[in-house]
Design a protein around this motif. Sequence first.
Motif, PDB file in Angstrom:
ATOM      1  N   ARG A 134       0.842  -1.206   0.000  1.00 35.36           N
ATOM      2  CA  ARG A 134       0.000   0.000   0.000  1.00 35.36           C
ATOM      3  C   ARG A 134       0.872   1.250   0.000  1.00 35.36           C
ATOM      4  O   ARG A 134       1.925   1.282   0.639  1.00 35.36           O
ATOM      5  CB  ARG A 134      -0.891   0.041   1.243  1.00 35.36           C
ATOM      6  N   ASP A 148      -1.273   0.334  10.566  1.00 36.29           N
ATOM      7  CA  ASP A 148      -0.453  -0.556   9.734  1.00 36.29           C
ATOM      8  C   ASP A 148       0.276  -1.670  10.487  1.00 36.29           C
ATOM      9  O   ASP A 148       1.506  -1.681  10.552  1.00 36.29           O
ATOM     10  CB  ASP A 148       0.563   0.302   8.960  1.00 36.29           C
ATOM     11  N   TYR A 157      -4.315  -2.919  -3.975  1.00 35.61           N
ATOM     12  CA  TYR A 157      -5.029  -1.851  -3.263  1.00 35.61           C
ATOM     13  C   TYR A 157      -5.270  -0.660  -4.192  1.00 35.61           C
ATOM     14  O   TYR A 157      -4.419  -0.327  -5.041  1.00 35.61           O
ATOM     15  CB  TYR A 157      -4.209  -1.386  -2.058  1.00 35.61           C
ATOM     16  N   GLU A 185     -12.912  -6.859   3.158  1.00 33.45           N
ATOM     17  CA  GLU A 185     -11.481  -6.538   3.206  1.00 33.45           C
ATOM     18  C   GLU A 185     -10.652  -7.824   3.215  1.00 33.45           C
ATOM     19  O   GLU A 185     -11.140  -8.898   3.600  1.00 33.45           O
ATOM     20  CB  GLU A 185     -11.155  -5.723   4.463  1.00 33.45           C
ATOM     21  N   ASP A 199      -6.236  -7.520   6.902  1.00 29.57           N
ATOM     22  CA  ASP A 199      -6.714  -6.189   7.292  1.00 29.57           C
ATOM     23  C   ASP A 199      -7.858  -6.298   8.295  1.00 29.57           C
ATOM     24  O   ASP A 199      -7.968  -5.489   9.217  1.00 29.57           O
ATOM     25  CB  ASP A 199      -7.166  -5.400   6.056  1.00 29.57           C
ATOM     26  N   ARG A 234      -7.659  -4.845  12.008  1.00 28.90           N
ATOM     27  CA  ARG A 234      -8.672  -3.906  12.462  1.00 28.90           C
ATOM     28  C   ARG A 234      -9.318  -4.379  13.760  1.00 28.90           C
ATOM     29  O   ARG A 234      -9.525  -3.602  14.690  1.00 28.90           O
ATOM     30  CB  ARG A 234      -9.742  -3.764  11.373  1.00 28.90           C
ATOM     31  N   HIS A 252      -8.789   0.638   2.479  1.00 29.53           N
ATOM     32  CA  HIS A 252      -8.285  -0.737   2.420  1.00 29.53           C
ATOM     33  C   HIS A 252      -8.902  -1.541   1.282  1.00 29.53           C
ATOM     34  O   HIS A 252      -8.767  -2.756   1.240  1.00 29.53           O
ATOM     35  CB  HIS A 252      -8.553  -1.452   3.751  1.00 29.53           C
TER      36      HIS A 252
END
Length: 306
Positions: free
Chosen positions: A15, A22, A74, A106, A110, A114, A185
């Motif tokens: 990304r 991150d 991405y 996602e 990710d 999260r 994302h």
Amino acid sequence: MRRPGGQAVILMYHRIADDPGDPWGNCVSPANFEAHLAALRRVARPTRLAELVEGLASGTVRDGAVCVTFDDGYVDNLEVARPLLERYGIPATLFAITGREGRDREFWWDRLGRALAAGEGQETDLVLEVGGEARKWRVTAPQRREIGREIHALLLPLSTEEREPLLRVLAEWAGVDPDEVRPSHRAMEPEELVRMAEGPLFDVEAHTVNHPALSLRPPPEQGRELERARAHVGTWLGTPARGMSYPHGRVDDLTRRLVQEAGYAYACGSAEGPVRMESDPFMLPRAYIADSSGETLARRLKWLLY
Ligand SMILES: [Zn+2]
């Protein structure tokens, strides 16, 4: 210490974004990415990966050749990285996941990142049943990162279907919506991949359909992943994928052979180091690029190349 003495270097990005969270070190900030491109112009010869692969076959690799690659697909690659690459006239190859993961939901790493970031500060128990075995963690703030790595390792070998219920348990534990796709994302839709590939600087190649850790999966599944991803690229861009990169860098001799049999001309791994004339075109090493300054990248390139 002896210099690696490589002929070329393939850079691996994911990304291009400012993301203070991150957890997996996937991001390079747009400012640092631009500094990297300026450094490439200064100390190296930016080269199309397809040209490097041809050069390896014919024995004509230009000294100092450096290729830019992105894995996963991405949307920031299109919106942020592509305009910068154009400004500096630097070619790049994107290895795109061709299935719906990353778009309808996602990517699993990710979602895991999260969930672990949500509710930071509170101590709670997390229970996941993986492969018939219940695993329990007391999640505290200082241990979050380490627990995240442990769960990452548990989820990595699974199929998408095996992983999905565990991601839902994680989302419920964290109190986040398991189906929400954050714009930051999101992976590119096929029409965006077509836009990404427009013009002489950019190539879009394959990174499997569902991003399995190939060598840990049954061979028929590996073959399907490789063949279908190659065909998806052909449907969208007119030419089946010529190259691929191994999800999570997972490859063994059988996987390598299946890649060849599926019709690919080359494959990139995640083994660190420069490319040499004798490098296996189906196990091309790359250099993982962290969110560092242009100076740091320039020093590393000089070390790897000259
Ligand atoms: Zn990947």
